[in-house]
Write a protein that holds these residues in place. Structure first.
Motif, PDB file in Angstrom:
ATOM      1  N   GLY A  69       4.578   5.539   6.382  1.00  0.00           N
ATOM      2  CA  GLY A  69       5.332   5.827   5.171  1.00  0.00           C
ATOM      3  C   GLY A  69       6.447   6.822   5.423  1.00  0.00           C
ATOM      4  O   GLY A  69       6.393   7.626   6.373  1.00  0.00           O
ATOM      5  N   GLN A  71       9.565   9.108   2.923  1.00  0.00           N
ATOM      6  CA  GLN A  71      10.187   9.368   1.636  1.00  0.00           C
ATOM      7  C   GLN A  71      11.330  10.346   1.827  1.00  0.00           C
ATOM      8  O   GLN A  71      11.309  11.199   2.726  1.00  0.00           O
ATOM      9  CB  GLN A  71       9.180   9.918   0.629  1.00  0.00           C
ATOM     10  N   LEU A 132      -2.614   9.742  -1.387  1.00  0.00           N
ATOM     11  CA  LEU A 132      -2.008   8.418  -1.462  1.00  0.00           C
ATOM     12  C   LEU A 132      -2.998   7.525  -2.190  1.00  0.00           C
ATOM     13  O   LEU A 132      -4.063   7.201  -1.664  1.00  0.00           O
ATOM     14  CB  LEU A 132      -1.705   7.858  -0.073  1.00  0.00           C
ATOM     15  N   TYR A 134      -3.319   4.109  -5.211  1.00  0.00           N
ATOM     16  CA  TYR A 134      -2.581   3.034  -5.870  1.00  0.00           C
ATOM     17  C   TYR A 134      -3.565   2.088  -6.537  1.00  0.00           C
ATOM     18  O   TYR A 134      -4.767   2.056  -6.238  1.00  0.00           O
ATOM     19  CB  TYR A 134      -1.714   2.272  -4.861  1.00  0.00           C
ATOM     20  N   TRP A 161       1.466   3.824  -8.151  1.00  0.00           N
ATOM     21  CA  TRP A 161       1.565   4.295  -6.767  1.00  0.00           C
ATOM     22  C   TRP A 161       1.747   5.808  -6.786  1.00  0.00           C
ATOM     23  O   TRP A 161       2.733   6.313  -7.317  1.00  0.00           O
ATOM     24  CB  TRP A 161       2.735   3.603  -6.085  1.00  0.00           C
ATOM     25  N   ASN A 163       2.335   8.585  -4.182  1.00  0.00           N
ATOM     26  CA  ASN A 163       2.705   8.805  -2.782  1.00  0.00           C
ATOM     27  C   ASN A 163       3.037  10.286  -2.604  1.00  0.00           C
ATOM     28  O   ASN A 163       4.175  10.710  -2.785  1.00  0.00           O
ATOM     29  CB  ASN A 163       3.913   7.940  -2.412  1.00  0.00           C
ATOM     30  N   LEU A 357      11.375   5.615  -1.274  1.00  0.00           N
ATOM     31  CA  LEU A 357      10.025   5.630  -0.738  1.00  0.00           C
ATOM     32  C   LEU A 357       9.747   4.289  -0.072  1.00  0.00           C
ATOM     33  O   LEU A 357      10.053   3.229  -0.638  1.00  0.00           O
ATOM     34  CB  LEU A 357       8.979   5.874  -1.826  1.00  0.00           C
ATOM     35  N   ARG A 359       6.653   2.219   2.354  1.00  0.00           N
ATOM     36  CA  ARG A 359       5.345   2.202   3.004  1.00  0.00           C
ATOM     37  C   ARG A 359       5.071   0.776   3.466  1.00  0.00           C
ATOM     38  O   ARG A 359       5.201  -0.178   2.695  1.00  0.00           O
ATOM     39  CB  ARG A 359       4.235   2.690   2.069  1.00  0.00           C
TER      40      ARG A 359
END
Length: 370
Positions: A69, A71, A132, A134, A161, A163, A357, A359
């Motif tokens: 991931g 960001q 993390l 989701y 999500w 994150n 972002l 992933r």
């Protein structure tokens, strides 16, 4: 009239005197004679519930997602970046109705471990923890399905999500008035009470896409989906942002006599963010069924969202204790030698800041179907 009456009597006589055409309700009676072959099964078997042909299929199981991931969030001239790899465990369920060729599915996952690194205007360091998570649901229609598990169609869904790898935690002050400042009237040294928070970035995403499944044979299948994210919201906290050049809350020295006012700026609250974006999601998996009703799948998945957000926080300005001039004749230092500090505050908003972002990673699945 006489002709009609005669005809009616003749028909009635024939009906009474002729052979009976109804079923004989004797010892040899059976349901087949009543139904006369109109039904292939008895009523108790009409639904075929529990049979593989009952039209309702359920798949449920666990997934493991090893993902990479990244960001990036901009705030004015500053940039906050992070990259990591994570291990996630996920539960999922899918229900299909052959009669209508529709399906509903849901999923929820959480990260067991995150490792990486971050960089921001104040430095860089490893990422060793964070959140993390989701979850979501889709409703779809296999418009071109064959009613046996294979087909292609569209779906609409929702995905949540979170994150939030743990990056820098910069202090902000909780002082709201001059009375909250800790200071010494003899030395002028002062400091502020403070707190800090972790990053927290939550997205709510609309999904519109296509999904498909192809059963190559009874042992092998391929599943895939691609979804546009036409609208997503992002909300949360930037724990690594401070409103001053330093996140320290003291101690600081008093302001020397004769100097210009010594002013210091601090964040007086967490930096809250709120914005919107768009993106895309997709995954593809190859399944192998070594045993009846048990399927193992391997594949990959990728999520991406970008957009802009507004950042808001409370700005606190402190005027430091000021050293007072001598008084009296002959002149002598006053007691106390320093004046009290002052505090003012204002709400700040920074608009149209960019974020992104990403992933992606490898996906493994173990599914039981019935």
């Amino acid at each position: 009239m006489s002709i009609r009456l005669a005809t009616s009597l003749a028909v009635l006589a024939a009906a009474i005197g002729g052979p009976a055409l109804a079923a004989d309700w004797g010892e040899d009676w059976s349901p087949e004679e009543v139904y006369r072959g109109a039904y292939s099964t008895e009523p108790k078997d009409w639904t075929e519930m529990g049979d593989e042909n009952d039209g309702i299929h359920i798949e449920t199981g666990l997934r493991y997602w090893y993902s990479w991931g990244s960001q990036s969030l901009g705030l004015g001239p500053m940039t906050f970046e992070e990259s990591d790899n994570a291990h996630s465990v996920e539960a999922h369920i899918r229900v299909e109705d052959d009669a209508t060729r529709t399906y509903a599915k849901g999923w929820a996952g959480y990260t067991a471990a995150i490792n990486g690194e971050y960089s921001d205007p104040y430095g860089s360091a490893p990422v060793v923890d964070g959140t993390l998570g989701y979850g979501g649901a889709d409703f779809g229609w296999s418009a071109f399905g064959d009613g046996k598990g294979s087909g292609v169609g569209g779906f609409v869904g929702y995905n949540y999500w979170n994150n939030s790898p743990r990056t820098n935690r910069v202090n902000y002050t909780i002082a709201t008035s001059a009375g909250d400042i800790d200071w010494d009237d003899q030395t002028g040294v002062w400091s502020l009470p403070g707190a800090s928070v972790d990053d927290k970035y939550e997205l709510h995403m609309l999904r519109l896409g296509l999904s498909g499944k192809a059963e190559i044979n009874q042992f092998l299948d391929i599943t895939a989906e691609v979804a546009a994210v036409p609208f997503a919201t992002i909300n949360g906290v930037m724990g690594g942002h401070a409103g001053s050049s330093s996140g320290d809350l003291g101690p600081y020295p008093g302001c020397p006599q004769g100097a210009a006012p010594c002013l210091y700026e601090f964040n007086g609250s967490p930096t809250n963010i709120s914005g919107w974006g768009y993106g895309a999601m997709g995954e593809v998996m190859v399944g192998f069924t070594p045993f009846e009703n048990l399927t193992m799948r391997l594949g990959g998945r990728a999520w991406y969202v970008e957009g802009t957000y507004d950042a808001t926080w409370r700005q606190v300005i402190v005027s430091a204790p000021n050293e007072l001039p001598d008084v009296g004749d002959p002149p002598a230092p006053p007691n106390p030698p320093y004046s009290a500090p002052g505090l003012s505050q204002a709400n700040v908003i920074s608009t149209e800041n960019p974020f992104s972002l990403l992933r992606y990673g490898l996906l493994a699945e173990l599914t039981y179907s019935f």
